[in-house]
Design an enzyme around this catalytic site. Sequence first.
Site, short mmCIF file in Angstrom:
data_model
loop_
_atom_site.label_atom_id
_atom_site.label_comp_id
_atom_site.label_asym_id
_atom_site.label_seq_id
_atom_site.Cartn_x
_atom_site.Cartn_y
_atom_site.Cartn_z
N CYS A 108 3.66 -0.39 -2.97
CA CYS A 108 3.81 -1.77 -2.54
C CYS A 108 2.46 -2.33 -2.08
CB CYS A 108 4.84 -1.79 -1.41
SG CYS A 108 5.01 -3.39 -0.70
N THR A 157 4.75 -5.21 -6.02
CA THR A 157 5.33 -3.89 -5.75
C THR A 157 5.69 -3.26 -7.10
OG1 THR A 157 6.20 -4.64 -3.64
CG2 THR A 157 7.22 -2.67 -4.57
N ASP A 207 -2.53 2.96 0.32
CA ASP A 207 -2.91 2.90 -1.11
C ASP A 207 -4.26 3.59 -1.33
OD1 ASP A 207 -3.98 0.77 0.49
OD2 ASP A 207 -4.49 -0.38 -1.30
C1 LIG Z 1 -7.44 -3.15 2.12
C2 LIG Z 1 -5.98 -3.40 1.79
C3 LIG Z 1 -5.56 -4.77 2.33
C4 LIG Z 1 -5.81 -3.42 0.24
O1 LIG Z 1 -4.50 -3.76 -0.08
P1 LIG Z 1 -4.03 -4.31 -1.52
O2 LIG Z 1 -5.12 -5.11 -2.09
O3 LIG Z 1 -3.76 -3.09 -2.38
O4 LIG Z 1 -2.77 -5.06 -1.29
C5 LIG Z 1 -5.08 -2.26 2.35
O5 LIG Z 1 -5.54 -1.01 1.89
C6 LIG Z 1 -5.04 -2.25 3.85
O6 LIG Z 1 -4.29 -3.00 4.44
N1 LIG Z 1 -5.86 -1.38 4.50
C7 LIG Z 1 -5.91 -1.22 5.93
C8 LIG Z 1 -7.31 -1.06 6.45
C9 LIG Z 1 -8.11 0.08 5.82
O7 LIG Z 1 -7.78 0.58 4.75
O8 LIG Z 1 -9.11 0.47 6.44
K LIG Z 2 -6.62 -2.73 -3.38
#
Ligand SMILES: CC(C)(COP(=O)(O)O)[C@@H](O)C(=O)NCCC(=O)O
Ligand SMILES: [K+]
EC number: 2.7.1.33
Length: 256
Positions: free
Chosen positions: A7, A12, A109
């Site tokens: 997601c 998703t 992710d």
């Molecule tokens: C950087 C992201 C927003 C990328 O999310 P996406 O583009 O896959 O929806 C996500 O990995 C996230 O919320 N990360 C939290 C902070 C971090 O990874 O340090």
């Molecule tokens: K990403």
Amino acid sequence: MLLAIDCGNTNTVFSIWDGSQFVCTMRTSTHHSRTADAYFTWFSTLLKHYEIEPDITEVIISSTVPRVVFNLRVFTDRFFGCRPLVVGKPECELPHPPRVDEGTIVGPDRLVNAAGAYDRHGGNLIVVDFGTATTFDVVSKDGNYIGGVIAPGVNLSLEALHMAAAALPHVDIGKPQKVIGTNTVDCMQSGVYWGYIGLVREICDRIRAERDREMKVLATGGLAPLLQQSADLFDVYEEDLTMHGLTVIHAYNKKD
Ligand SMILES: CC(C)(COP(=O)(O)O)[C@@H](O)C(=O)NCCC(=O)O
Ligand SMILES: [K+]
Ligand SMILES: Nc1ncnc2c1ncn2[C@@H]1O[C@H](COP(=O)(O)OP(=O)(O)O)[C@@H](O)[C@H]1O
């Protein structure tokens, strides 16, 4: 069979893994208000369309949007009678723990990408994932996620221009023929497209310099092939990298 759910902030993706291959992949937009019943209606309709009747006994979820996990848990419990493994929760172990500042909650992710990438390619990797945000995930020699970079996503950058400037329209990303645009749309596409090529190249060069070693660059997310047309940015493009990472983490948690 395993149902793997990835997601993201925009979309998703559900994939069904039969132990050796993905038999089906389905995509829907991400909304935290979507109920378990709504997921099932959509899911079972598509399965009927594809004429597959999978026997799902296990579920793994990675979600960058914490609020959607509640309904996905209910979905899993109600329709498959099992508890999902949720990446980032203490009960879900990672093959290689992340090495980041204490208290940092890494996007699941990114942890999944690191696990999938290491399984296929070994260590010393940069994974570039083009999603809502563009993330660069650095994988150590031994397979640990050791940090990275978060940049605004390609579509988010174009949308930000449109939202903030009255005279700038909504524009989809595309490869501009030239750098110098002679109309508004071409100017906007040029800024984001060529700017992004520079961003990816510069960040990867700086990561290699900071690590002082060669690193393989893997790309995932639908926009990577469009950028690769104009510059040799990535060594490998793997559309299913995040899904593969989910199967790796699932197998690791089932091993004993
Ligand atoms: C950087 C992201 C927003 C990328 O999310 P996406 O583009 O896959 O929806 C996500 O990995 C996230 O919320 N990360 C939290 C902070 C971090 O990874 O340090
Ligand atoms: K990403
Ligand atoms: N092949 C593609 N061409 C153009 N845009 C794409 C393509 N694939 C994905 N996108 C767009 O890229 C953005 C991020 O998509 P996605 O990878 O699903 O993000 P997330 O994982 O954050 O939900 C979305 O705006 C989506 O519409």
